[in-house]
Design a protein around this motif. Sequence first.
Motif, PDB file in Angstrom:
ATOM      1  N   TYR A 190       0.838  -1.211   0.000  1.00  0.00           N
ATOM      2  CA  TYR A 190       0.000   0.000   0.000  1.00  0.00           C
ATOM      3  C   TYR A 190       0.865   1.249   0.000  1.00  0.00           C
ATOM      4  CZ  TYR A 190      -3.566   3.214   1.899  1.00  0.00           C
ATOM      5  OH  TYR A 190      -4.417   4.261   2.110  1.00  0.00           O
ATOM      6  N   THR A 191       0.996   2.178  -1.033  1.00  0.00           N
ATOM      7  CA  THR A 191       0.583   1.796  -2.351  1.00  0.00           C
ATOM      8  C   THR A 191       1.608   2.296  -3.365  1.00  0.00           C
ATOM      9  OG1 THR A 191      -1.254   1.793  -3.904  1.00  0.00           O
ATOM     10  CG2 THR A 191      -0.781   3.901  -2.751  1.00  0.00           C
ATOM     11  N   LEU A 216      -5.554   3.097  -5.373  1.00  0.00           N
ATOM     12  CA  LEU A 216      -6.188   2.821  -4.070  1.00  0.00           C
ATOM     13  C   LEU A 216      -7.355   1.831  -4.158  1.00  0.00           C
ATOM     14  CD1 LEU A 216      -6.200   6.406  -2.491  1.00  0.00           C
ATOM     15  CD2 LEU A 216      -4.789   4.453  -1.802  1.00  0.00           C
ATOM     16  N   PHE A 219      -7.181  -1.752  -2.723  1.00  0.00           N
ATOM     17  CA  PHE A 219      -7.051  -1.804  -1.261  1.00  0.00           C
ATOM     18  C   PHE A 219      -8.398  -1.478  -0.612  1.00  0.00           C
ATOM     19  CE2 PHE A 219      -2.601  -2.582  -1.075  1.00  0.00           C
ATOM     20  CZ  PHE A 219      -2.057  -1.960  -2.200  1.00  0.00           C
ATOM     21  N   ILE A 231      -2.768  -4.913   6.431  1.00  0.00           N
ATOM     22  CA  ILE A 231      -2.339  -4.273   5.186  1.00  0.00           C
ATOM     23  C   ILE A 231      -0.862  -3.947   5.343  1.00  0.00           C
ATOM     24  CG2 ILE A 231      -2.916  -1.947   5.983  1.00  0.00           C
ATOM     25  CD1 ILE A 231      -3.948  -1.344   3.125  1.00  0.00           C
ATOM     26  N   LEU A 254      -6.725   5.566   4.792  1.00  0.00           N
ATOM     27  CA  LEU A 254      -6.897   4.216   5.374  1.00  0.00           C
ATOM     28  C   LEU A 254      -7.789   4.255   6.615  1.00  0.00           C
ATOM     29  CD1 LEU A 254      -5.926   1.252   5.110  1.00  0.00           C
ATOM     30  CD2 LEU A 254      -4.119   1.812   6.748  1.00  0.00           C
TER      31      LEU A 254
END
Length: 733
Positions: A190-191, A216, A219, A231, A254
């Motif tokens: 990520y990412t 994104l 995810f 993650i 996130l």
Amino acid sequence: MTKRFSPFLLIALFLATTFSCSTEKKEAQQTNPLMRNESKIDSLIKLMTLEEKTKLLHASSSFTSGGVERLGIPELVMSDGPHGVRMEHGRDWEFDNITTDSATYLPTGITLASTWNEKLGYKYGTVLGSEANERKKDIILGPGVNIIRSPLNGRNFEYMTEDPFLAGKMASGYIKGVQSQGIGACVKHYTANNQETKRGSINAVISERALQEIYLPAFRRAIKEGNVYSIMPAYNKVNGQYCSENKYLMEDVLRKEFNFKGIAISDWGAVHSTKETLLHGVDIEMGTELANKTRKNPNYDEFFLGNPVVKLVKEHPDYEKFVDEKVRRILRVMFAVHKFDNNRPEGERNTKEHHELARKVAEEGIVLLKNENNILPLNDDIKTIAVIGDNATARHAINGGSSQVKAQYEITPLEAIKKELGDKYKIIYARGYEPNKENAVIPELEKEALNAAAKADVVIYVGGWLHNLPGNQWGKYRYDAEGKDKTSYEFPFKQKELMNKLSEIKPMIAVIFGGSFARHDKWVDNTKAILFAGYPGMEGGTAIAEILSGKVNPSGKLTFTIANKLNDYPSHKLGEFPGNGKDVLYREGIFVGYRYFDTSGKDVMFPFGHGLSYTTFDITNIKPENKEFSKNDTVRFTVDVTNTGERDGAEVVQVYIYDKFSAVKRPVKELKAFKKVFLKKGETKTLSFELSNDAFSYWNPLKKSWVTEPGDFDILVGSSSTDINQTATVTYK
Ligand code: GLC
């Protein structure tokens, strides 16, 4: 002398228990397994000292993070990798070299994704989770979902595709499968880990729109749909900050936008600060390089999230809340992977079922790119087959970097071809080329191959890429591998010249291994059939032989565009791969892969979503239920799919949208749905699709939000991004 409780304390305890019981009952009903133990976690945190809390925030060995023995909080045990449970190396990096840690070597991400079969993704994850469980792991460090921005990226084989929707859907199935076994998955990286060149320091400069629409979404879906427990942020920087401490990525997106309740586990040695990381970075700092000082038996308490956190919190007591938030998330995952109740299903390893699933994924993931005059499946009017190429006898499992697997076995294409076809045809083999440091032709091997071809009716060439030369797991001679990008869009060891010669003297069928393909050349036009196998795992040889013989009807579809030459790819055309060593500018923005090729009208060798079958299909009769939709509406439509050929098979019906009038430049198509359907010959099935509003929206950089613009949208339905059979127009009011 027994300690007498005061009546008030008894009442307080009674109330606390009663209260917590009813709260716990409510929590237990939580749909998200991560949120079922908040009360217990509250109590645990209250009992922990600051030093004890900090133990959880960093590694306690090469693949474990700390626990608190005094309170019965165990270590978390992690393992690579995305397509098989890596072999044991204890608490350091010296592999144990034991005989009880071989595993099912599944097809790698690119081959799994090429099945376009979410249900298979779930089964794949179930096998991986079951084997991780049997090997006493808590978290398996996969799936890898980074977008294929260049064919040169060393880890494309481990990842899935150039399209974020496909990546997210295949990852979600995989994650649910892993977590059905009581094991945590860890979606990575990520990412914008889209290259290996300078991966530990390169700064990916990406517009917010490209982040939101391309880098994104996989995810987001892994979290919202897959409910992934963990993650792993990438090594690189995004827009100036390391991912492991990137405020935009880790906090704004996130934790807030995605509302992620699980843990962020750093990549190994990817943490670079204490305060930034404590305030809005990863929850667990992994690695054995202590800021690259020591690797052998480092003092893990000296990690950035070790004693320096204790010191920082003592100076700023209000920072303890950040420690508590991380500890809470880590305990959530510990509960979710049954570290406190041990009631996971029984794990299994190397069972027949697991190996059969590996074969099934390979059967459905191998892509038939070309089949001139239906030379495949092989028919009776040939007698002798010359199998040529090093990949006919190569084994790949143990290579490629951290995703390496000690496969219990790996059937090579030649072994399988002899087994499957040896009774019917005379099989002769010639190596044709040998992987070598000089990247040179081996004249005697070439001569032997041409002689073999001369004696045969047909050539089956098995070549393409490999992970690395022997002994180059982390060495200079890597190709499809972690830590290094390919340097050329040509197959290594002068294969092109050999393939051109072979395909001119006899009808040739090419079977290509790799995380990508190679530039166009004569052999592509001369070759009668081409199969792209990715890295098809321990039973990949069997699947190849079954497809060649016709026992299996191929149904894979390309998950990335195969362009004619390297500079046709936008990242290369713009001179932005792999960047200048400090920054890499994603100037192509959202126009990655087919989004670029179809919008620019640039010809390609084989398009995204392309894959042939031994039968034929027709997609007809598109019927939108509603021609108009507004914000909270769903667009529903059906299409009919018919197997119009002479044998059973599977088709992947792909659904793209096109915003005909938009304020910003949008691609002429974006994948928003797909279904794999199995049809007997002559059979027709009606497929129904639903597209919610967000399938039509784009990220508006000014409003910093997703916007669906009023106006007409085309819905494009087909069997590849360029083979559109049905179109319907709907209007957003
Ligand atoms: C590696 C990889 C990551 C892997 C980790 C542990 O550097 O980038 O994918 O899970 O370290 O081996």
